[in-house]
Scaffold this motif. Structure first.
Motif, PDB file in Angstrom:
ATOM      1  N   ASN A  98      -4.168  -0.066  -2.870  1.00  0.00           N
ATOM      2  CA  ASN A  98      -3.820   0.942  -1.868  1.00  0.00           C
ATOM      3  C   ASN A  98      -2.782   1.919  -2.419  1.00  0.00           C
ATOM      4  O   ASN A  98      -1.824   1.518  -3.073  1.00  0.00           O
ATOM      5  CB  ASN A  98      -3.270   0.276  -0.600  1.00  0.00           C
ATOM      6  N   PHE A  99      -2.981   3.195  -2.097  1.00  0.00           N
ATOM      7  CA  PHE A  99      -2.029   4.230  -2.521  1.00  0.00           C
ATOM      8  C   PHE A  99      -0.773   4.148  -1.657  1.00  0.00           C
ATOM      9  O   PHE A  99      -0.844   3.925  -0.450  1.00  0.00           O
ATOM     10  CB  PHE A  99      -2.667   5.622  -2.355  1.00  0.00           C
ATOM     11  N   SER A 100       0.391   4.348  -2.293  1.00  0.00           N
ATOM     12  CA  SER A 100       1.639   4.492  -1.531  1.00  0.00           C
ATOM     13  C   SER A 100       2.651   5.270  -2.367  1.00  0.00           C
ATOM     14  O   SER A 100       2.560   5.333  -3.596  1.00  0.00           O
ATOM     15  CB  SER A 100       2.221   3.122  -1.150  1.00  0.00           C
ATOM     16  N   GLY A 101       3.624   5.869  -1.688  1.00  0.00           N
ATOM     17  CA  GLY A 101       4.681   6.621  -2.366  1.00  0.00           C
ATOM     18  C   GLY A 101       5.751   7.005  -1.367  1.00  0.00           C
ATOM     19  O   GLY A 101       5.582   6.817  -0.155  1.00  0.00           O
ATOM     20  N   PHE A 102       6.871   7.527  -1.874  1.00  0.00           N
ATOM     21  CA  PHE A 102       7.930   7.974  -0.948  1.00  0.00           C
ATOM     22  C   PHE A 102       8.449   9.353  -1.364  1.00  0.00           C
ATOM     23  O   PHE A 102       8.379   9.732  -2.530  1.00  0.00           O
ATOM     24  CB  PHE A 102       9.075   6.955  -0.867  1.00  0.00           C
ATOM     25  N   ILE A 103       8.962  10.069  -0.373  1.00  0.00           N
ATOM     26  CA  ILE A 103       9.469  11.433  -0.601  1.00  0.00           C
ATOM     27  C   ILE A 103      10.966  11.346  -0.876  1.00  0.00           C
ATOM     28  O   ILE A 103      11.728  10.839  -0.050  1.00  0.00           O
ATOM     29  CB  ILE A 103       9.158  12.319   0.622  1.00  0.00           C
ATOM     30  N   PHE A 104      11.369  11.798  -2.066  1.00  0.00           N
ATOM     31  CA  PHE A 104      12.795  11.705  -2.436  1.00  0.00           C
ATOM     32  C   PHE A 104      13.465  13.071  -2.474  1.00  0.00           C
ATOM     33  O   PHE A 104      14.674  13.162  -2.661  1.00  0.00           O
ATOM     34  CB  PHE A 104      12.953  10.985  -3.784  1.00  0.00           C
ATOM     35  N   PHE A 145       8.567  16.353  -2.784  1.00  0.00           N
ATOM     36  CA  PHE A 145       8.365  15.625  -4.035  1.00  0.00           C
ATOM     37  C   PHE A 145       8.087  14.154  -3.707  1.00  0.00           C
ATOM     38  O   PHE A 145       8.886  13.505  -3.030  1.00  0.00           O
ATOM     39  CB  PHE A 145       9.628  15.682  -4.895  1.00  0.00           C
ATOM     40  N   VAL A 146       6.982  13.644  -4.232  1.00  0.00           N
ATOM     41  CA  VAL A 146       6.590  12.260  -3.951  1.00  0.00           C
ATOM     42  C   VAL A 146       6.585  11.443  -5.234  1.00  0.00           C
ATOM     43  O   VAL A 146       5.976  11.842  -6.226  1.00  0.00           O
ATOM     44  CB  VAL A 146       5.162  12.202  -3.338  1.00  0.00           C
ATOM     45  N   ARG A 147       7.258  10.310  -5.200  1.00  0.00           N
ATOM     46  CA  ARG A 147       7.141   9.337  -6.290  1.00  0.00           C
ATOM     47  C   ARG A 147       6.010   8.382  -5.898  1.00  0.00           C
ATOM     48  O   ARG A 147       6.076   7.715  -4.867  1.00  0.00           O
ATOM     49  CB  ARG A 147       8.446   8.559  -6.478  1.00  0.00           C
ATOM     50  N   ILE A 148       4.959   8.361  -6.708  1.00  0.00           N
ATOM     51  CA  ILE A 148       3.850   7.443  -6.426  1.00  0.00           C
ATOM     52  C   ILE A 148       4.256   6.042  -6.882  1.00  0.00           C
ATOM     53  O   ILE A 148       4.726   5.860  -8.009  1.00  0.00           O
ATOM     54  CB  ILE A 148       2.554   7.896  -7.126  1.00  0.00           C
ATOM     55  N   CYS A 149       4.116   5.079  -5.977  1.00  0.00           N
ATOM     56  CA  CYS A 149       4.527   3.698  -6.278  1.00  0.00           C
ATOM     57  C   CYS A 149       3.353   2.767  -6.539  1.00  0.00           C
ATOM     58  O   CYS A 149       3.503   1.773  -7.242  1.00  0.00           O
ATOM     59  CB  CYS A 149       5.353   3.134  -5.119  1.00  0.00           C
ATOM     60  N   SER A 150       2.187   3.086  -5.947  1.00  0.00           N
ATOM     61  CA  SER A 150       1.037   2.201  -6.157  1.00  0.00           C
ATOM     62  C   SER A 150      -0.270   2.956  -5.955  1.00  0.00           C
ATOM     63  O   SER A 150      -0.314   4.008  -5.318  1.00  0.00           O
ATOM     64  CB  SER A 150       1.097   1.011  -5.184  1.00  0.00           C
ATOM     65  N   GLY A 151      -1.337   2.353  -6.501  1.00  0.00           N
ATOM     66  CA  GLY A 151      -2.679   2.904  -6.293  1.00  0.00           C
ATOM     67  C   GLY A 151      -2.902   4.240  -6.973  1.00  0.00           C
ATOM     68  O   GLY A 151      -2.144   4.649  -7.848  1.00  0.00           O
ATOM     69  N   GLY A 177      12.937  10.486   2.328  1.00  0.00           N
ATOM     70  CA  GLY A 177      12.912   9.056   2.630  1.00  0.00           C
ATOM     71  C   GLY A 177      11.625   8.586   3.276  1.00  0.00           C
ATOM     72  O   GLY A 177      11.410   7.384   3.449  1.00  0.00           O
ATOM     73  N   ASP A 178      10.731   9.526   3.628  1.00  0.00           N
ATOM     74  CA  ASP A 178       9.447   9.154   4.244  1.00  0.00           C
ATOM     75  C   ASP A 178       8.567   8.376   3.271  1.00  0.00           C
ATOM     76  O   ASP A 178       8.544   8.670   2.077  1.00  0.00           O
ATOM     77  CB  ASP A 178       8.674  10.406   4.680  1.00  0.00           C
ATOM     78  N   THR A 179       7.820   7.405   3.811  1.00  0.00           N
ATOM     79  CA  THR A 179       6.813   6.668   3.033  1.00  0.00           C
ATOM     80  C   THR A 179       5.425   7.090   3.513  1.00  0.00           C
ATOM     81  O   THR A 179       5.197   7.204   4.715  1.00  0.00           O
ATOM     82  CB  THR A 179       6.977   5.151   3.222  1.00  0.00           C
ATOM     83  N   ILE A 180       4.518   7.345   2.561  1.00  0.00           N
ATOM     84  CA  ILE A 180       3.118   7.593   2.912  1.00  0.00           C
ATOM     85  C   ILE A 180       2.261   6.519   2.234  1.00  0.00           C
ATOM     86  O   ILE A 180       2.597   6.064   1.139  1.00  0.00           O
ATOM     87  CB  ILE A 180       2.649   9.021   2.503  1.00  0.00           C
ATOM     88  N   TYR A 181       1.185   6.107   2.915  1.00  0.00           N
ATOM     89  CA  TYR A 181       0.395   5.003   2.355  1.00  0.00           C
ATOM     90  C   TYR A 181      -1.032   5.036   2.889  1.00  0.00           C
ATOM     91  O   TYR A 181      -1.339   5.715   3.874  1.00  0.00           O
ATOM     92  CB  TYR A 181       1.049   3.656   2.716  1.00  0.00           C
ATOM     93  N   THR A 182      -1.918   4.285   2.212  1.00  0.00           N
ATOM     94  CA  THR A 182      -3.259   4.032   2.737  1.00  0.00           C
ATOM     95  C   THR A 182      -3.364   2.531   2.981  1.00  0.00           C
ATOM     96  O   THR A 182      -2.554   1.745   2.480  1.00  0.00           O
ATOM     97  CB  THR A 182      -4.366   4.453   1.738  1.00  0.00           C
ATOM     98  N   LEU A 217       3.834   0.362   5.954  1.00  0.00           N
ATOM     99  CA  LEU A 217       4.669   0.198   4.760  1.00  0.00           C
ATOM    100  C   LEU A 217       5.828   1.197   4.791  1.00  0.00           C
ATOM    101  O   LEU A 217       5.637   2.368   5.095  1.00  0.00           O
ATOM    102  CB  LEU A 217       3.785   0.468   3.531  1.00  0.00           C
ATOM    103  N   GLN A 218       7.043   0.702   4.517  1.00  0.00           N
ATOM    104  CA  GLN A 218       8.203   1.597   4.434  1.00  0.00           C
ATOM    105  C   GLN A 218       9.057   1.149   3.251  1.00  0.00           C
ATOM    106  O   GLN A 218       9.532   0.020   3.207  1.00  0.00           O
ATOM    107  CB  GLN A 218       9.036   1.551   5.723  1.00  0.00           C
ATOM    108  N   TYR A 219       9.243   2.060   2.279  1.00  0.00           N
ATOM    109  CA  TYR A 219      10.084   1.721   1.133  1.00  0.00           C
ATOM    110  C   TYR A 219      11.567   1.776   1.507  1.00  0.00           C
ATOM    111  O   TYR A 219      11.945   2.334   2.546  1.00  0.00           O
ATOM    112  CB  TYR A 219       9.768   2.650  -0.043  1.00  0.00           C
TER     113      TYR A 219
END
Length: 525
Positions: free
Chosen positions: A295-301, A317-323, A376-381, A386-388
């Protein structure tokens, strides 16, 4: 992409921030790295104001005028089979909050130190954040082309001031006008000093550290001294330990000169060898998400307005964390629970951008934002929310009243304030009684940048009245009585409508606590 392809793509990523004190040469070293990545053909120098040859990573107008970085630029390039993401952070301490958030989005850090000045206060602060996160730190001691401090003292200072072991990967042979080269301990060779256009010149050493070829430095007394110092380092210095580097307990130390592009390639090659690929990220629930998770996920820093002055755009700006990110995909914004389509995405090369179709963990992408995102927002599929982890926030210490110079331009005034505040460099408050705008910041330079950008990007000149230092303390709305407000503790609300007091000083805060002992005050919302 399938799991194996995703794993291979993630393992190629190296994402790091460059941290330093202002003027240590951070932007210059960024330029040289971009040169190796084939992104720029010519390194611009920050000082070259008259020629208009500005540093590639300093794209904002005020940065060009003042020769300082006040925003975090993102640059990406391919080199030696790796995909490198560099985040160039502001060196000025007034923008440390932006830098702290950036450090949450990287997997390692490069610390640039001026050989004449050693470790300066800002470097120490930023270093502590890296240490707290346990991320690997690589040190580049810059400006060897100028006279600096004794190299032994500089390495000792790393250990004494920062509490981290230092391992010298190379050692200067001379300094300033007497700079002859580098004794490359790690690669067992000598790198002769040359000016930028002559290319590298290496002399191999045998197993005993002696030259296998004719040595132009043999007769130099400085060379004999360096041989003794290197013996001392090998005998008494820290042992090279890749595991300690990975845990941020030992920093490999490189000497060089970014301005003359000396020692930079040696540093980059070693960095790519020992810096980590993206690893798992922690969530607020305390679990970890692996970068190869399907699953895709990332957070806005970071959020930045007007990166393209022609289009008045806003980029999150999004740091991609997974997927895997794919343009046009649907994601959930955790804060609102709403679905959104990511059809407008971009990749960065300082001031130039191109649409990005796919990206994986470790990559930084930009999403065109119409006001949906917050830092600080988290986006995911996927079905599971999910919240980082929360990003660090600073409580402002300096405050200014701000009004529009021209009352006829209220619309652009309000738009400018709202957009610049969402970037997180200044905080916005409103007087509870009058609704007047009050800005809060960590340092004075943030106000200057705000004023400059309001005039240049929003065509809105602002008047700013200093209110001086204040202590911000939030109050539970259920306990609030507006009569509690006075000249010594001004009642305001933040941009989310939460009430807080701005105390004149510690005495005013103590007086308030004595008068209202049951009222709970907090330093963070």
């Amino acid at each position: 992409m399938d799991t194996q392809t995703l794993k291979q793509a993630v393992e190629k990523r190296r994402t790091f921030a460059i941290i330093s004190h202002p003027d240590a040469g951070k932007t210059t070293i960024t330029e040289q790295l971009l040169l190796f990545g084939g992104v720029v053909r010519q390194a611009g120098t920050v000082k070259a104001k008259k020629s208009g040859n500005f540093a590639k990573s300093d794209w904002m107008e005020i940065e060009k005028k003042r020769g300082i970085s006040v925003t975090s630029s993102v640059m990406q390039f391919d080199y030696a089979g790796k995909r490198v993401n560099i985040l160039d952070t502001p060196g000025h301490e007034d923008f440390s909050e932006d830098t702290y958030r950036t450090l949450m989005a990287v997997d390692s850090a490069v610390m640039v130190i001026d050989s004449a000045k050693g470790i300066e206060p800002q470097t120490k602060k930023l270093f502590k954040i890296c240490k707290m996160r346990g991320i690997p730190i690589f040190t580049f001691i810059n400006k060897l082309d100028r006279d600096g401090r004794d190299p032994m003292d500089l390495v000792a200072e790393l250990e004494e001031v920062l509490g981290i072991e230092g391992y010298a990967m190379n050692w200067p042979i001379g300094m300033g006008k007497g700079l002859k080269g580098l004794y490359d301990i790690y690669n067992n060779r000598i790198e002769l000093y040359r000016t930028e256009d002559k290319g590298e010149s290496f002399l191999p050493l045998d197993e005993e550290g002696k030259l296998a070829v004719a040595n132009p430095l043999e007769e130099e007394s400085i060379y004999q001294q360096v041989l003794e110092e290197v013996e001392l380092i090998k005998g008494a210095g820290s042992e090279f330990d890749a595991d300690k580097i990975a845990h941020g307990e030992l920093t490999p130390v490189f000497f060089g000169s970014a301005l003359t592009n000396f020692g930079v390639k040696t540093f980059l090659d070693a960095y790519l060898q020992f810096a980590p690929a993206p690893s798992a990220h922690k969530t607020e629930a305390g679990t970890e998400v692996a970068p190869t998770s399907e699953n895709f996920s990332g957070f806005i820093f970071k959020i930045q307005a007007n990166m393209n002055p022609n289009h008045r755009d806003r980029i999150a700006f999004v740091r991609i964390c997974s997927g895997e990110f794919e343009r046009g995909m649907d994601v959930v914004l955790n804060r609102t629970g709403k679905k959104m389509r990511l059809s407008n995405s971009t990749q960065f090369m300082a001031d130039s951008r191109e649409t990005v179709e796919t990206a994986v963990a470790g990559d930084i992408i930009g999403l065109y934002d119409t006001g949906n995102f917050q830092i600080g927002d988290t986006i995911y599929t996927g079905k599971k929310a999910l919240q980082y982890e929360k990003l660090p926030q600073f409580t402002p210490e300096l405050f200014m009243r701000v009004t529009a110079k021209n009352v006829m331009k209220q619309k652009s005034f309000h738009k400018g304030i709202q957009q610049l505040v969402q970037e997180g460099a200044v905080q916005l408050y409103q007087s509870y009684s009058t609704g007047d705008y009050i800005l809060g910041a960590v340092g004075q330079l943030q106000f200057e940048v705000f004023q400059f950008r309001m005039a240049n990007e929003y065509n809105s000149e602002v008047l700013m009245t200093p209110m001086g230092h204040k202590t911000a303390r939030w109050i539970n709305p259920d306990q609030l009585d507006e009569k509690m407000s006075s000249s010594r503790n001004l009642l305001v609300k933040d941009r989310y409508g939460a009430p807080l007091f701005l105390f004149e000083n510690d005495f005013a805060e103590r007086w308030f606590k004595d008068k209202y002992p049951d009222v709970e005050l907090t330093s963070k919302l």
